[in-house]
Design an enzyme around this catalytic site. Structure first.
Site, PDB file in Angstrom:
ATOM      1  N   LYS A  91       0.850  -1.205   0.000  1.00 14.25           N
ATOM      2  CA  LYS A  91       0.000   0.000   0.000  1.00 14.25           C
ATOM      3  C   LYS A  91       0.881   1.249   0.000  1.00 14.25           C
ATOM      4  O   LYS A  91       1.555   1.541   0.974  1.00 14.25           O
ATOM      5  CB  LYS A  91      -0.924   0.046   1.226  1.00 14.25           C
ATOM      6  CG  LYS A  91      -2.047   1.068   0.997  1.00 14.25           C
ATOM      7  CD  LYS A  91      -2.727   1.535   2.245  1.00 14.25           C
ATOM      8  CE  LYS A  91      -2.003   2.645   2.935  1.00 14.25           C
ATOM      9  NZ  LYS A  91      -1.873   3.903   2.140  1.00 14.25           N
ATOM     10  N   GLY A 147       7.243   4.771   7.731  1.00 19.42           N
ATOM     11  CA  GLY A 147       6.432   5.971   7.894  1.00 19.42           C
ATOM     12  C   GLY A 147       6.722   6.625   9.228  1.00 19.42           C
ATOM     13  O   GLY A 147       7.781   6.420   9.822  1.00 19.42           O
ATOM     14  N   GLU A 206       4.482   7.817  14.898  1.00 20.80           N
ATOM     15  CA  GLU A 206       3.117   7.768  15.440  1.00 20.80           C
ATOM     16  C   GLU A 206       2.315   6.624  14.796  1.00 20.80           C
ATOM     17  O   GLU A 206       1.705   5.805  15.498  1.00 20.80           O
ATOM     18  CB  GLU A 206       2.456   9.111  15.137  1.00 20.80           C
ATOM     19  CG  GLU A 206       1.154   9.332  15.825  1.00 20.80           C
ATOM     20  CD  GLU A 206       0.482  10.605  15.304  1.00 20.80           C
ATOM     21  OE1 GLU A 206       1.152  11.433  14.669  1.00 20.80           O
ATOM     22  OE2 GLU A 206      -0.732  10.718  15.541  1.00 20.80           O
ATOM     23  N   GLY A 244       3.601   4.115  13.204  1.00 20.36           N
ATOM     24  CA  GLY A 244       4.324   2.879  13.528  1.00 20.36           C
ATOM     25  C   GLY A 244       3.827   2.254  14.830  1.00 20.36           C
ATOM     26  O   GLY A 244       3.670   1.029  14.925  1.00 20.36           O
ATOM     27  N   GLU A 288      10.325   1.059   9.971  1.00 19.32           N
ATOM     28  CA  GLU A 288      11.319   2.095   9.641  1.00 19.32           C
ATOM     29  C   GLU A 288      10.614   3.417   9.863  1.00 19.32           C
ATOM     30  O   GLU A 288       9.705   3.773   9.116  1.00 19.32           O
ATOM     31  CB  GLU A 288      11.749   1.983   8.172  1.00 19.32           C
ATOM     32  CG  GLU A 288      12.409   0.679   7.800  1.00 19.32           C
ATOM     33  CD  GLU A 288      13.795   0.532   8.382  1.00 19.32           C
ATOM     34  OE1 GLU A 288      14.355   1.499   8.916  1.00 19.32           O
ATOM     35  OE2 GLU A 288      14.312  -0.595   8.329  1.00 19.32           O
ATOM     36  N   CYS A 303      13.742  10.576   5.944  1.00 14.62           N
ATOM     37  CA  CYS A 303      13.697  10.134   7.342  1.00 14.62           C
ATOM     38  C   CYS A 303      15.028  10.287   8.055  1.00 14.62           C
ATOM     39  O   CYS A 303      15.074  10.617   9.230  1.00 14.62           O
ATOM     40  CB  CYS A 303      13.248   8.688   7.388  1.00 14.62           C
ATOM     41  SG  CYS A 303      14.184   7.654   6.246  1.00 14.62           S
ATOM     42  N   GLU A 317      10.441  15.801  14.566  1.00 13.57           N
ATOM     43  CA  GLU A 317      10.681  15.677  13.138  1.00 13.57           C
ATOM     44  C   GLU A 317       9.776  16.657  12.396  1.00 13.57           C
ATOM     45  O   GLU A 317       8.558  16.621  12.560  1.00 13.57           O
ATOM     46  CB  GLU A 317      10.378  14.235  12.695  1.00 13.57           C
ATOM     47  CG  GLU A 317      10.781  13.977  11.276  1.00 13.57           C
ATOM     48  CD  GLU A 317      10.456  12.559  10.837  1.00 13.57           C
ATOM     49  OE1 GLU A 317       9.347  12.072  11.132  1.00 13.57           O
ATOM     50  OE2 GLU A 317      11.320  11.937  10.194  1.00 13.57           O
TER      51      GLU A 317
HETATM   52  P1  NAD Z   1       2.659   8.212   7.592  1.00 11.74           P
HETATM   53  O1  NAD Z   1       3.091   7.478   8.801  1.00 11.74           O
HETATM   54  O2  NAD Z   1       1.631   9.253   7.744  1.00 11.74           O
HETATM   55  O3  NAD Z   1       2.142   7.203   6.472  1.00 11.74           O
HETATM   56  C1  NAD Z   1       2.919   6.131   6.005  1.00 11.74           C
HETATM   57  C2  NAD Z   1       2.004   5.103   5.380  1.00 11.74           C
HETATM   58  O4  NAD Z   1       1.150   4.570   6.393  1.00 11.74           O
HETATM   59  C3  NAD Z   1       1.087   5.643   4.291  1.00 11.74           C
HETATM   60  O5  NAD Z   1       0.945   4.654   3.288  1.00 11.74           O
HETATM   61  C4  NAD Z   1      -0.234   5.834   5.033  1.00 11.74           C
HETATM   62  O6  NAD Z   1      -1.353   5.773   4.179  1.00 11.74           O
HETATM   63  C5  NAD Z   1      -0.207   4.656   5.979  1.00 11.74           C
HETATM   64  N1  NAD Z   1      -1.027   4.796   7.181  1.00 11.74           N
HETATM   65  C6  NAD Z   1      -1.398   5.933   7.811  1.00 11.74           C
HETATM   66  N2  NAD Z   1      -2.159   5.640   8.893  1.00 11.74           N
HETATM   67  C7  NAD Z   1      -2.255   4.293   8.944  1.00 11.74           C
HETATM   68  C8  NAD Z   1      -2.893   3.383   9.846  1.00 11.74           C
HETATM   69  N3  NAD Z   1      -3.580   3.801  10.899  1.00 11.74           N
HETATM   70  N4  NAD Z   1      -2.777   2.061   9.603  1.00 11.74           N
HETATM   71  C9  NAD Z   1      -2.061   1.603   8.548  1.00 11.74           C
HETATM   72  N5  NAD Z   1      -1.446   2.419   7.664  1.00 11.74           N
HETATM   73  C10 NAD Z   1      -1.533   3.747   7.861  1.00 11.74           C
HETATM   74  O7  NAD Z   1       4.018   8.811   6.980  1.00 11.74           O
HETATM   75  P2  NAD Z   1       4.194   9.750   5.724  1.00 11.74           P
HETATM   76  O8  NAD Z   1       3.674  11.097   6.093  1.00 11.74           O
HETATM   77  O9  NAD Z   1       3.679   9.083   4.490  1.00 11.74           O
HETATM   78  O10 NAD Z   1       5.779   9.770   5.591  1.00 11.74           O
HETATM   79  C11 NAD Z   1       6.601  10.537   6.380  1.00 11.74           C
HETATM   80  C12 NAD Z   1       7.140   9.765   7.568  1.00 11.74           C
HETATM   81  O11 NAD Z   1       7.775   8.574   7.133  1.00 11.74           O
HETATM   82  C13 NAD Z   1       8.206  10.523   8.333  1.00 11.74           C
HETATM   83  O12 NAD Z   1       8.008  10.371   9.703  1.00 11.74           O
HETATM   84  C14 NAD Z   1       9.508   9.835   7.919  1.00 11.74           C
HETATM   85  O13 NAD Z   1      10.545   9.967   8.836  1.00 11.74           O
HETATM   86  C15 NAD Z   1       9.045   8.440   7.747  1.00 11.74           C
HETATM   87  N6  NAD Z   1       9.963   7.723   6.879  1.00 11.74           N
HETATM   88  C16 NAD Z   1      10.802   6.803   7.443  1.00 11.74           C
HETATM   89  C17 NAD Z   1      11.712   6.119   6.647  1.00 11.74           C
HETATM   90  C18 NAD Z   1      12.659   5.117   7.233  1.00 11.74           C
HETATM   91  O14 NAD Z   1      13.182   4.309   6.484  1.00 11.74           O
HETATM   92  N7  NAD Z   1      12.876   5.111   8.518  1.00 11.74           N
HETATM   93  C19 NAD Z   1      11.742   6.348   5.266  1.00 11.74           C
HETATM   94  C20 NAD Z   1      10.871   7.273   4.734  1.00 11.74           C
HETATM   95  C21 NAD Z   1       9.971   7.949   5.559  1.00 11.74           C
END
Ligand code: NAD
Length: 502
Positions: free
Chosen positions: A178, A231, A234, A236, A253, A287, A389
């Protein structure tokens, strides 16, 4: 811009509800596609397809070498269409075309190649030798988990899709991916490559749509064996809760607030370029960005002067123009977040050294409100702008007086994802690297990630590792097989304990 449907069991289809959502080019605000909006029922269908492909299909039963050939075919198809995919990636996510061409697309292709090598070379069965009860011996088998779900963010959509699909299928699992709602289109291109490489139906499934419904279903569905999430921290935490219902394997991650440490003996020219690259690449929407530059007080004034002068030379413009260093942020909400943190920084007493607003002189046709100037604050590590962040182009510069103090500041964070050390003295740099509680440290470099080496976080930046053999083995169960060929068991304690009965 091509189909924007779901891919379930080898078939492209609309969402069961028929609903769609629009996706926009961040640089102009123009709508570029309507994307199928998957609901829970679509996610369930995708999981069931993946389950069937795992339980009854050929994929997990193929040899690693056979799977490797398919992964290499995916890589070749991606490389063959790299210009087209790079354009889709950059338009949809707002990253520069330079980033898409030099990082995202080749990075995803090489991820498939690296995991093809793992499938071919990492042993599935290891003879661990004789036990303390010879001739009994131990054999360890590595086996796929089963159905994996991969949930990815919007900052590197194509690459992250590769980081989830590549290792999962290389190890013989099936997968449901997804993407984030802002950036669904390039994942569709990756799945087309999978389809063209003739990977059997149900092995790779794609669900586009909101995290709160389709995403939650992928994290909690009882037929899913492993959830791999990239992502925010929060979300996570929420994923962990959802996965705990059926005790799934989880790898996370998450976010970061990484420290980029500049020691007094650094090559200052190189370090200044590295600190700017470490923070402002992709507008800080990375990230592991080095968003806290810790700078030795011995060189502080000179170094900060260099940063500010060079930040003013970063070229902001149309992200589809090869000359642009920075394009827009991914969405208006991300600009709002950046503005909110800049105001917070000023309220907290941080000193604004440059930036702090939207640009005003962009070429006609671009949506100026989608952009933000590279912004540098002199800050204290206790401030929220240094602890939270932001995921925008905001750098906090923090002075330090000794190596020990630099380490203390670097580790004073809930996160531990990346980090850098700039020094001409490699022994000193490596001693700093060893003390940093973080998953990656770059010595005299930044942002360099290769698909053959581990990537992941300490503390609240994540659980587990992606990439390389470490990442590959996160997709494989461990089974101990004990084998005994002895016919006379009289000397065996465990048999002796019941000797009267057998
Ligand atoms: P996000 O956590 O808002 O969303 C990430 C994914 O999770 C999206 O596909 C979203 O639709 C999905 N999602 C949201 N709520 C959900 C839920 N309740 N249940 C299941 N899935 C859900 O993050 P974002 O805004 O898309 O990306 C930015 C974040 O990602 C930043 O915090 C960044 O640090 C992190 N990030 C981490 C890495 C890493 O490798 N550590 C890499 C890239 C981004």
């Amino acid at each position: 811009m091509g189909d924007a449907q779901l891919f379930i069991d080898g078939v492209w289809a609309d969402a069961q509800s028929g609903e769609t959502f629009p996706t926009y080019a961040p640089s102009t605000g123009e709508k570029i596609a309507d994307v199928a909006k998957a609901g829970r029922e679509d996610a369930q269908r995708a999981v069931q397809a993946a389950r069937k492909a795992f339980d009854d299909g050929p994929w997990p039963r193929m040899s690693g070498k056979e799977r490797a050939e398919k992964l290499r075919a995916v890589a070749a198809i991606i490389n063959g269409r790299s210009a087209e995919i790079a354009e889709i990636e950059a338009r949809d996510g707002g990253g520069t075309i330079k980033k898409a061409m030099f990082a995202d697309v080749p990075g995803a292709a090489s991820t498939f190649e690296a995991f093809a090598n793992c499938a071919e070379n990492e042993p599935d069965v290891v003879d661990r030798g004789e036990s303390p009860f010879p001739p009994a011996k131990s054999i360890v088998r590595r086996e796929p988990f089963g159905v994996c779900s991969g949930i990815v963010p919007w900052n590197f959509p194509f690459l992250m899709a590769g980081w989830k699909i590549g290792p999962a299928i290389a190890a013989g699992n099936t997968v449901v991916l997804k993407p984030a709602s802002f950036t669904s289109l390039s994942a569709i291109e990756m799945v087309k490559a999978v389809q063209e490489a003739d990977i059997p139906p149900g092995v790779v499934n794609l669900i586009t749509g909101p995290g709160g419904s389709a995403g939650e279903e992928l994290a909690q569905h009882p037929l899913v064996d492993k959830v791999a999430f990239t992502g925010s921290t929060e979300v996570g935490r929420r994923i962990m809760q959802l996965a705990s219902g059926t005790v799934k394997k989880v790898t996370l991650e998450l976010g970061g607030k990484s420290a980029n440490i500049v020691l007094d003996d650094a090559d200052l020219d190189l370090a200044a370029a590295g600190v700017l690259w470490g923070t402002f690449f992709h507008n800080g929407q990375v990230c592991e960005s080095g968003t806290r530059a810790l700078v030795s007080r011995k060189i502080y004034d000179e170094f900060v002067g260099m940063l500010v002068e060079r930040a003013g030379k970063i070229v902001i413009g149309d992200n589809m123009d090869m000359n642009s260093d920075l394009g827009p942020l991914v969405a208006p909400s991300q600009v709002d977040t950046t503005e909110r943190y800049v105001k917070l920084g000023l309220d907290e007493g941080a000193k604004l050294l440059c930036g702090g607003s939207k640009p005003t002189n962009l070429p006609a046709g671009l949506d100026q409100s989608a952009y933000y100037l590279p912004t540098i604050f002199e800050a204290d590590n206790s401030m929220k702008i240094a602890q939270e962040e932001i995921f925008g182009p905001v750098l906090c510069v923090i002075p330090f007086d000794s190596d020990d103090e630099a380490i203390k500041i670097a580790n004073d964070s809930i996160y531990g994802l990346g980090g850098g050390v700039w020094s001409k003295n490699l022994d000193r740099a490596h001693s700093m690297a060893a003390s940093m509680r973080t998953g990656t440290v770059w010595v005299n470099d930044y942002h360099m990630i290769t698909p053959t080496q581990p990537f992941g976080g300490y503390k609240q930046s994540g659980i587990g590792r992606e990439l390389g053999d470490y990442g590959y083995n996160e997709y494989r169960q461990i089974k101990h097989v004990w084998q005994n060929t002895a016919t006379d068991r009289s000397g065996y304690l465990h048999f002796a304990a019941l000797s009267g009965n057998i």
